[in-house]
Scaffold this motif. Structure first.
Motif, PDB file in Angstrom:
ATOM      1  N   GLU A 104       0.853  -1.189   0.000  1.00  0.00           N
ATOM      2  CA  GLU A 104       0.000   0.000   0.000  1.00  0.00           C
ATOM      3  C   GLU A 104       0.888   1.238   0.000  1.00  0.00           C
ATOM      4  O   GLU A 104       1.829   1.326   0.787  1.00  0.00           O
ATOM      5  N   ARG A 106       0.762   5.667  -0.363  1.00  0.00           N
ATOM      6  CA  ARG A 106      -0.088   6.864  -0.343  1.00  0.00           C
ATOM      7  C   ARG A 106       0.611   7.999  -1.067  1.00  0.00           C
ATOM      8  O   ARG A 106       1.813   8.198  -0.902  1.00  0.00           O
ATOM      9  N   TRP A 141     -16.572  14.912  -2.875  1.00  0.00           N
ATOM     10  CA  TRP A 141     -15.242  15.360  -3.270  1.00  0.00           C
ATOM     11  C   TRP A 141     -14.675  14.315  -4.223  1.00  0.00           C
ATOM     12  O   TRP A 141     -14.835  13.103  -4.010  1.00  0.00           O
ATOM     13  N   VAL A 162     -14.855   8.620  -3.334  1.00  0.00           N
ATOM     14  CA  VAL A 162     -15.008   7.667  -2.230  1.00  0.00           C
ATOM     15  C   VAL A 162     -16.043   6.633  -2.659  1.00  0.00           C
ATOM     16  O   VAL A 162     -17.040   6.989  -3.292  1.00  0.00           O
ATOM     17  N   ASN A 163     -15.820   5.381  -2.360  1.00  0.00           N
ATOM     18  CA  ASN A 163     -16.692   4.269  -2.774  1.00  0.00           C
ATOM     19  C   ASN A 163     -16.641   4.010  -4.269  1.00  0.00           C
ATOM     20  O   ASN A 163     -17.435   3.223  -4.791  1.00  0.00           O
ATOM     21  N   PRO A 165     -13.461   3.295  -6.453  1.00  0.00           N
ATOM     22  CA  PRO A 165     -12.045   3.181  -6.816  1.00  0.00           C
ATOM     23  C   PRO A 165     -11.907   2.759  -8.289  1.00  0.00           C
ATOM     24  O   PRO A 165     -12.900   2.453  -8.943  1.00  0.00           O
ATOM     25  N   ARG A 167      -9.528   0.142 -10.833  1.00  0.00           N
ATOM     26  CA  ARG A 167      -8.565  -0.966 -10.844  1.00  0.00           C
ATOM     27  C   ARG A 167      -7.918  -1.031 -12.222  1.00  0.00           C
ATOM     28  O   ARG A 167      -8.623  -0.992 -13.233  1.00  0.00           O
ATOM     29  N   TYR A 174      -7.528   4.376  -4.766  1.00  0.00           N
ATOM     30  CA  TYR A 174      -8.606   4.886  -3.923  1.00  0.00           C
ATOM     31  C   TYR A 174      -8.345   6.344  -3.598  1.00  0.00           C
ATOM     32  O   TYR A 174      -7.194   6.762  -3.459  1.00  0.00           O
TER      33      TYR A 174
ATOM     34  N   PRO B 121     -20.085  11.798   1.905  1.00  0.00           N
ATOM     35  CA  PRO B 121     -19.749  10.956   0.744  1.00  0.00           C
ATOM     36  C   PRO B 121     -19.398   9.510   1.101  1.00  0.00           C
ATOM     37  O   PRO B 121     -19.746   8.584   0.364  1.00  0.00           O
ATOM     38  N   ARG B 124     -22.398   7.178   1.061  1.00  0.00           N
ATOM     39  CA  ARG B 124     -23.208   7.060  -0.153  1.00  0.00           C
ATOM     40  C   ARG B 124     -22.796   5.810  -0.931  1.00  0.00           C
ATOM     41  O   ARG B 124     -22.016   5.877  -1.887  1.00  0.00           O
ATOM     42  N   TRP B 190     -17.791  -3.802   1.608  1.00  0.00           N
ATOM     43  CA  TRP B 190     -17.911  -2.339   1.457  1.00  0.00           C
ATOM     44  C   TRP B 190     -16.594  -1.656   1.824  1.00  0.00           C
ATOM     45  O   TRP B 190     -16.158  -0.704   1.150  1.00  0.00           O
ATOM     46  N   ALA B 193     -14.250  -1.661  -0.985  1.00  0.00           N
ATOM     47  CA  ALA B 193     -14.606  -0.709  -2.044  1.00  0.00           C
ATOM     48  C   ALA B 193     -14.325   0.730  -1.619  1.00  0.00           C
ATOM     49  O   ALA B 193     -13.984   1.564  -2.452  1.00  0.00           O
ATOM     50  N   ALA B 194     -14.452   1.016  -0.342  1.00  0.00           N
ATOM     51  CA  ALA B 194     -14.309   2.400   0.116  1.00  0.00           C
ATOM     52  C   ALA B 194     -12.886   2.737   0.536  1.00  0.00           C
ATOM     53  O   ALA B 194     -12.393   3.826   0.243  1.00  0.00           O
TER      54      ALA B 194
END
Lengths: 248, 261
Positions: A104, A106, A141, A162-163, A165, A167, A174, B121, B124, B190, B193-194
């Motif tokens: 990972e 950042r 955002w 967000v939610n 991503p 691939r 993300y 967000p 959601r 979840w 995914a988040a």
């Protein structure tokens, strides 16, 4: 019980933190805390040993239960628990595999900045947008990104949220956080200056120095103004500038 | 407004059940199932109205969570009463309704602001519906199981104890797979995914796992000991207290990724 105790301890103390910060100024307490390692309970050998024993136990018991059920007449078989047990085993194997193979990283990028990924790909943040509800809470955002690989554009203007991503080629990208750092755009004819100055930074040049102090607390609602201290031969001056946002 | 009416209906059900508890009759009162269904329907209507107002499923805050829990518990108790008829336990119904009352009382406390706010967000996601809905149905059944386990614990009569043991087991056996799917499985999907991680050892995740381990221990112990162990109802009581801590305690005491939940 060991597993429960460890889970409880790790659930009370923030993980992946610096346990030496728990008791600053108390070396004996700090040493005890460091020995217990509450900030890394779930990656410590004691927990991993218990988890490994649990996994072996679960696998053997699941196998025993499944063979026992299969020996029964079809009408008497109950495979619900078998399904749950097998699911748990798959979950544990998957978690162990991920822990061994996944890495990972950042990256914090401002609009227009690029980052080089471990495989040589170039990630570019085109635009970062941010909306708030009237009460000030974040509404949405997003980061519009490009990804270039081997000189060719692989992903163009993807709306990373967000939610949501993306691939690509073994990567999963993300959007995990954002920050607003005021930046002043320096414009002056004949000056050998960088284009921007981040908040808190000092820039010294031939004509003097400038420090970007903070957002202007007296700015009118709806406007964004920032306070700078510019020292030059003519004395100290207040300079106001715009801003831009960055995402990561 | 609908939630306030539901609260007073639950109070009315509680008063009627209390009166029948002290009366010398063995039959449960006939009004309870209809009052509980009415309260559950009003709480469901509250959730639907709030969902329409924010254009998203209104299960994103503590207040909304509490009224959903009270609504599910009300429906579960009504279903039990209608299914068992005159054989339904008055003490269990009273205890279960009292838990629904406590959820509603908590929802009106300053700890659970009732303002209608659209979600941030991070919330959601379609996974929120599966994750939270399954978890809450499981936890509402655990709450009813908690009452049955307490009655089992304090019953002196062997037949009554066996009856409450069956009821506790049934409630946990239905709630457990829902809680497993909602809190752990859908939550992990979840989270991937988040945040890019299936599991982060966040306080909410860790305490959900501890809760799950307690109920797992109960189901396995009951399978092995065949109702003989005195630990069985104690494990269910402890499991629900852990579930409460996971739901409320972690929110207010331990900061983490689930600080909005």
């Amino acid at each position: 019980m060991e597993s429960l105790r460890k889970c409880g301890l790790g659930g009370l103390v923030p993980q992946r933190g610096d346990s030496s910060l728990v008791a600053p100024g108390h070396p004996v307490v700090a040493r005890i805390v460091a020995w217990i390692s509450p900030a890394s309970v779930f990656t410590g050998p004691a927990f991993l040993l218990v988890a490994a024993l649990f996994s072996v136990n679960l696998t053997l018991c699941s196998f025993h239960r499944l063979t026992t059920q299969l020996a029964l007449p079809r009408a008497e078989r109950r495979h619900g628990p078998d399904l749950l047990h097998v699911g748990l085993i798959v979950l544990i194997v998957g978690a162990a595999w991920s822990a061994r193979s996944a890495t990972e990283n950042r990256y914090t990028l401002a609009e227009g900045e690029k980052a080089s990924l471990p495989g040589g790909e170039i990630l570019t943040l085109r635009v970062f947008s941010f909306e708030r509800y009237p009460d000030g809470r974040p509404k949405s955002w997003s980061s519009r990104i490009d990804l270039d690989s081997k000189g060719a554009r692989r992903i163009s203007d993807f709306d990373l949220r967000v939610n949501r991503p993306i691939r690509f080629g073994g990567y999963a990208l993300y959007q995990t956080g954002y920050d607003e750092t005021p930046v002043v755009a320096l414009r002056g004819s004949g000056l050998d200056l960088p284009e921007t100055l981040l908040q808190g930074s000092r820039l010294t040049g031939e004509l003097g120095s400038i420090v970007f102090m903070a957002p202007d607390p007296d700015a009118e609602p709806g406007t964004r103004r920032f306070v700078f201290l510019a020292d030059a031969e003519g004395g100290r001056k207040v300079v106001r500038g715009g801003h831009r946002r960055s995402g990561r | 407004m609908t939630a306030i009416i539901a609260f007073w209906i639950i109070v009315a059900a509680l008063v009627i059940q209390g009166a029948f508890l002290v009366l010398k009759t063995r039959k449960p009162d006939p009004l309870t199932p209809w009052l509980l269904i009415a309260a559950g329907a009003l709480l469901l209507a509250t959730t639907v109205a709030r969902s329409v107002a924010i254009s998203f499923v209104a299960i994103t805050g503590v207040y909304e969570s509490l009224i959903v829990l009270a609504g599910i518990a009300s429906f579960a108790l009504a279903a039990y009463r209608l299914r068992k008829g005159a054989d339904a336990s008055r003490a269990f119904l009273f205890g279960g309704t009292f838990i629904a009352f406590l959820f509603m009382a908590l929802s009106s406390s300053p700890l659970a602001p009732s303002g209608i706010k659209p979600p941030v967000p991070a919330l959601r996601s379609a996974w929120l519906v599966l994750h939270v809905a399954c978890t809450f149905i499981g936890e509402a059944l655990f709450a009813c199981g908690f009452v049955a386990a307490l009655l089992q614990l304090f019953s002196r009569d062997g037949e009554r104890r066996a009856s409450f043991d069956r009821l506790t087991y049934t409630l946990v056996a239905i709630g457990y797979p829902l809680f497993t799917a909602g809190a752990l499985v859908f939550g992990a999907i979840w989270a991937e995914a988040a945040w890019g991680r299936w599991w982060s050892w966040d306080p909410k995740e860790t305490w959900a796992l501890v809760t799950w381990l307690a109920y797992t221990a109960y189901l396995h112990l009951r399978l092995i000991k065949r109702r003989q162990s005195p630990w069985l109802p104690l494990l269910v009581v402890a499991g629900f207290l852990l579930a409460l801590f996971t739901f409320l305690g972690v929110n207010f005491l331990l900061p983490g990724l689930h600080s909005y939940a």
